[in-house]
Every structure is written in structure tokens, then in C-alpha cells.
Design a protein around this motif. Structure first.
Motif, PDB file in Angstrom:
ATOM      1  N   ARG A 122      42.375  36.502  40.374  1.00  0.00           N
ATOM      2  CA  ARG A 122      43.140  37.167  41.924  1.00  0.00           C
ATOM      3  C   ARG A 122      43.692  36.166  42.385  1.00  0.00           C
ATOM      4  NH1 ARG A 122      38.419  40.036  41.790  1.00  0.00           N
ATOM      5  NH2 ARG A 122      37.588  38.681  43.345  1.00  0.00           N
ATOM      6  N   GLU A 123      42.988  35.026  42.822  1.00  0.00           N
ATOM      7  CA  GLU A 123      43.440  33.836  43.728  1.00  0.00           C
ATOM      8  C   GLU A 123      44.576  33.212  43.138  1.00  0.00           C
ATOM      9  OE1 GLU A 123      42.518  33.299  46.830  1.00  0.00           O
ATOM     10  OE2 GLU A 123      41.093  34.973  46.857  1.00  0.00           O
ATOM     11  N   GLU A 125      46.688  34.928  41.054  1.00  0.00           N
ATOM     12  CA  GLU A 125      48.069  35.843  41.079  1.00  0.00           C
ATOM     13  C   GLU A 125      48.571  35.595  42.395  1.00  0.00           C
ATOM     14  OE1 GLU A 125      48.292  39.256  38.483  1.00  0.00           O
ATOM     15  OE2 GLU A 125      45.950  39.311  39.076  1.00  0.00           O
ATOM     16  N   LYS A 126      47.691  35.540  43.477  1.00  0.00           N
ATOM     17  CA  LYS A 126      48.198  35.425  44.870  1.00  0.00           C
ATOM     18  C   LYS A 126      49.416  34.374  45.128  1.00  0.00           C
ATOM     19  CE  LYS A 126      44.160  37.547  47.225  1.00  0.00           C
ATOM     20  NZ  LYS A 126      42.905  37.097  48.051  1.00  0.00           N
ATOM     21  N   ARG A 131      49.343  36.590  35.611  1.00  0.00           N
ATOM     22  CA  ARG A 131      47.721  37.014  35.078  1.00  0.00           C
ATOM     23  C   ARG A 131      47.639  36.434  33.801  1.00  0.00           C
ATOM     24  NH1 ARG A 131      45.403  43.151  36.267  1.00  0.00           N
ATOM     25  NH2 ARG A 131      46.271  42.516  38.138  1.00  0.00           N
ATOM     26  N   VAL A 384      39.663  41.685  33.932  1.00  0.00           N
ATOM     27  CA  VAL A 384      40.837  41.680  34.917  1.00  0.00           C
ATOM     28  C   VAL A 384      41.923  42.806  34.400  1.00  0.00           C
ATOM     29  CG1 VAL A 384      40.575  39.195  35.394  1.00  0.00           C
ATOM     30  CG2 VAL A 384      42.017  39.934  33.393  1.00  0.00           C
TER      31      VAL A 384
END
Length: 425
Positions: A122-123, A125-126, A131, A384
Motif C-alpha cells: 500500500r505504501e 503504491e501511494k 502493485r 494484495v
């Protein structure tokens, strides 16, 4: 006898039986069809798990679950971001370093993916990483966990090969650091070409000090473990129990985030994971016993030593065998079957048992990244919500630095034997 065993095992795998069922049922079929008493099944299975070193396995699983439940991984993540985040590809470096830090608490690749995988992806991807790239790197960096103490696979290897668990655990420290260095070096090589972003984090001395103080009690967990092993105050089993007690202590007293619900959840997670592992251990031990009864280890040892008495040549053969085996066999089952067969011949040729253990586990951890079994790939795909094929494609480039680390550990025994020898002799 061996032919019956292998045929039954292959058929069961082809029809989709779980690995533990395939190992146990093929062993049972062989034992019963060759006139051996049925009581052997229960006797050998129970004896295989009646082992003091194996008591460390559920306790290390419990310790990792408890530390994860405290929420300290978030603080450690932020701390590592401040250290390396400003580099090109900073969040990718954070991913590797965080896996290294958490490996001193978990001892298993799947535990690392379960505890950190979702947050790491997640971090990343931000900050603009795909992904697929983030998932592939997370799977690759999780291989550090089973090499660094308290490595569950290395404990199982020590039990199967009947070698010192303390020396084998200490032998994993330098190779684990080497794995992290290889992955970070690869990230540095591709960072400019792929224009990997820098982390926008703006560390300040005060924030760094605050996160260091918060993370310090959890970061002391591997120090406590390794220090106790080196001082001789306790062995791996006692170390596991002390680690659990320490995790509960800091969760209740220091962080004050460990609730009764979290304790129960951690206990449930430990029971389920331990049951799965010990089922495989019992079934694989039965399988290995049948092979031993048919003198397969002795014949395999003689065959290997007939090829060469050079330990490097035999280690290269071991690498090939294990890389293939890791594609099809669950890692713990592979260790329990292969270690008693191959280790005596390698040690007789002059290979240190610590090196054999680390080479074996590292090979099988790379196997976790390769289809068709590839448990790490499946777990990341579920964690994920990314198609399995995408996870495979994301992981493939990172196998190169892992193989480079494996080559160095194979070629230079001092990477595994140097630290145990220096600290214990």
C-alpha cells in the motif's frame, strides 16, 4: 519399497492431495504393503514431534504474532523511512530493511508477508510504484526472515540433521545481511533506469528520536535472543519462551496495546500455524524413515561421494537438487526428507554443517518464489488481491540478487561459519 513410496507420493500429488497428506499416506501405503506393523505409523509420527528444539517453533510463531498485535510494525516502518527514504527508490529500500528488522522477530517468510505485506505494498503504491513491482519485492525480501535468527526452517534443519541449533542459527546472520545488501544493491541499479521515486518524508532529529525510543523495546527482541544464545544462558527452546514472555511484557507494560482479544487471536493463529507445521513434520519424518529403512541415505551418500569428494562440487549438486525440489515441495517437508540423506555425505566431504543448513534453507526459500507450489506467491496474491501471474512476473527480476547471494554463500563457507566460530570458540 522406495519405488512404491515414490509412485504413491507422485500419484497423490497429481490428484491434488495436500503435501502432508501425500507424504503420510504414501508412507502408510508402503509400510502396510511391505508387511511392516501398522503400529510403526503412530510410533514414528509421534517420535518425530517429541523433540525439544521443535518446541521453539510454536513459541517463535506466538512471539511474532504478539509483536505484530502491538502495532509496533507501524513505528518501525516510519523509523526505517527516515533512515533510507530520501534515497532514489527509497520506499523499495524501506521494504527490504523492514523485512530484515522484522525477521529478527518472526523467523518465517509467510509470517513476514502476513504481517507486513499489505502495508508495504500500500505504501509503495501511494508513491507511484506499480502493485506488481511492490508485491514482487515484498515476496523477495521475505526470504530474509527464514535465514536470520530465530529462523524456524533452520531449527527444523538442525533437528533433522542432528547438528547444533545454536551454531546453525548464528550461521544465518551474515547470509541474511548479505541477502538484504544484494536486494538493495539491485534496487540501486534499477532506480535510475526506472526513475523510482524518492520518499517525500522529511525527517527531523526530534521525530527520529521519538520513533527510535518507541521502537527500541521491540528492536531489542533479536538482541535478547542472540545475546542469550551466545552467553549460554539458554538454548533455542528457552530463548523462544523468553521471547514470548518479553513480547507480552512490552505489549502490556510499554506499548499498552496488547488486549485480551489480541492475546486470544495470537494464540489461535499460533495453534493453527503450529498444527500445519507439525502435521508436515510428522508426515515427512515417516516418509524419511521409510527411505532410511530401504537404505536410501546410505546409498545416496555413497553415490555423492563417488561423484566427487570436493565439498564445493557436492554443494553445487545440492543447489541444483534443492532449487528443483523447492518448486514442488513445501520447504519444511523438503528439509526433513533431504537433510538426513544429503548432510552426512557433505559433512564427510568437508562441508561445514552450518553452511549446508543455510544453503539448503536459502535454496528452498527461493523455491517459495517459483511456481507451481510457490506458497509466498499465493499468499501475496491473496493479501494484495493481485492475480497470481502478476505476482510471479513482479517477483522474477528479484530472483537474480537472491541467486547471487546463494552463489556467494556456496562458494565462501566463511560467510556461514565465521560468526559462530568467532563468537563460540
Amino acid at each position: 519399497m522406495t519405488l512404491t513410496l515414490l509412485l504413491a507420493f507422485a500419484v497423490l500429488l497429481v490428484i491434488g492431495a495436500p503435501i502432508a497428506v501425500a507424504l503420510g499416506l504414501s508412507s502408510a501405503i508402503t509400510i502396510l504393503t511391505h508387511g511392516l506393523p501398522a503400529s510403526v505409523l503412530l510410533q514414528r509420527a509421534v517420535n518425530s514431534i517429541d523433540s525439544s528444539p521443535l518446541l521453539a517453533v510454536p513459541m517463535f510463531i506466538m512471539a511474532a504474532a504478539l509483536l505484530s498485535a502491538t502495532g509496533v510494525t507501524t513505528y518501525m516502518f516510519d523509523l526505517v523511512r527516515m533512515i533510507v527514504g530520501r534515497m532514489r527508490g527509497g520506499m523499495a529500500h524501506v521494504n527490504v530493511l523492514l523485512s530484515l528488522v522484522f525477521s529478527g522477530m518472526s523467523g518465517a517468510a509467510l509470517a513476514d508477508i502476513g504481517a507486513l505485506g499489505g502495508m508495504q505494498v500500500r505504501e509503495m503504491e501511494k508513491q507511484g510504484y506499480t502493485r506488481r513491482f511492490a508485491a514482487g519485492l515484498t515476496v523477495a525480501s521475505a526470504t530474509i526472515g527464514p535465514i536470520f535468527p530465530p529462523s524456524i526452517p533452520l531449527i527444523i534443519f538442525a533437528t533433522a540433521a542432528e547438528v547444533s541449533p545454536v551454531r546453525v542459527l548464528l550461521a544465518g546472520i551474515v547470509p541474511a545481511l548479505l541477502l538484504a545488501a544484494m536486494l538493495m544493491g539491485y534496487i540501486m541499479l534499477i532506480a535510475g533506469r526506472h526513475n523510482l521515486p524518492r520518499d517525500p518524508v522529511s525527517p527531523t532529529p526530534l521525530a527520529f528520536l521519538r520513533l527510535s525510543l518507541i521502537s527500541f523495546p521491540a528492536l531489542m527482541t533479536p538482541v535478547l535472543l542472540i545475546g542469550g544464545l551466545l552467553s549460554g544462558s539458554f538454548g533455542p527452546t528457552e530463548a523462544a519462551g523468553i521471547t514470548v514472555a518479553y513480547a507480552i511484557l512490552i505489549g502490556l507494560v510499554v506499548y499498552r496495546t496488547l488486549t485480551l482479544r489480541a492475546l486470544i487471536s495470537s494464540a489461535r493463529e499460533t495453534v493453527l500455524a503450529t498444527a500445519n507445521i507439525l502435521f508436515v513434520v510428522a508426515a515427512a519424518a515417516l516418509f524419511a524413515w521409510v527411505l532410511t529403512m530401504d537404505q536410501v541415505p546410505a546409498r545416496a551418500g555413497a553415490w555423492l561421494l563417488g561423484i566427487s569428494d570436493n565439498p564445493l562440487v557436492l554443494l553445487l549438486i545440492l543447489n541444483i537438487v534443492l532449487l528443483v525440489a523447492g518448486m514442488f515441495l513445501e520447504s519444511i517437508a523438503a528439509i526433513l526428507i533431504i537433510a538426513p540423506i544429503i548432510t552426512p555425505a557433505l559433512v564427510a566431504a568437508g562441508a561445514p554443517p552450518e553452511q549446508v543448513g543455510v544453503v539448503m534453507v536459502l535454496n528452498l526459500m527461493i523455491g517459495l518464489l517459483t511456481p507451481p507450489v510457490g506458497m509466498s506467491l499465493y499468499m501475496m496474491s491473496i493479501t494484495v488481491k493481485l492475480p497470481f501471474a502478476e505476482v510471479v512476473r513482479g517477483t522474477a527480476p528479484f530472483i537474480l540478487p537472491l541467486l547471487a547471494a546463494l552463489a556467494l554463500v556456496t562458494l565462501f563457507p566463511g560467510l556461514t561459519t565465521g560468526l559462530p566460530t568467532f563468537l563460540m570458540e
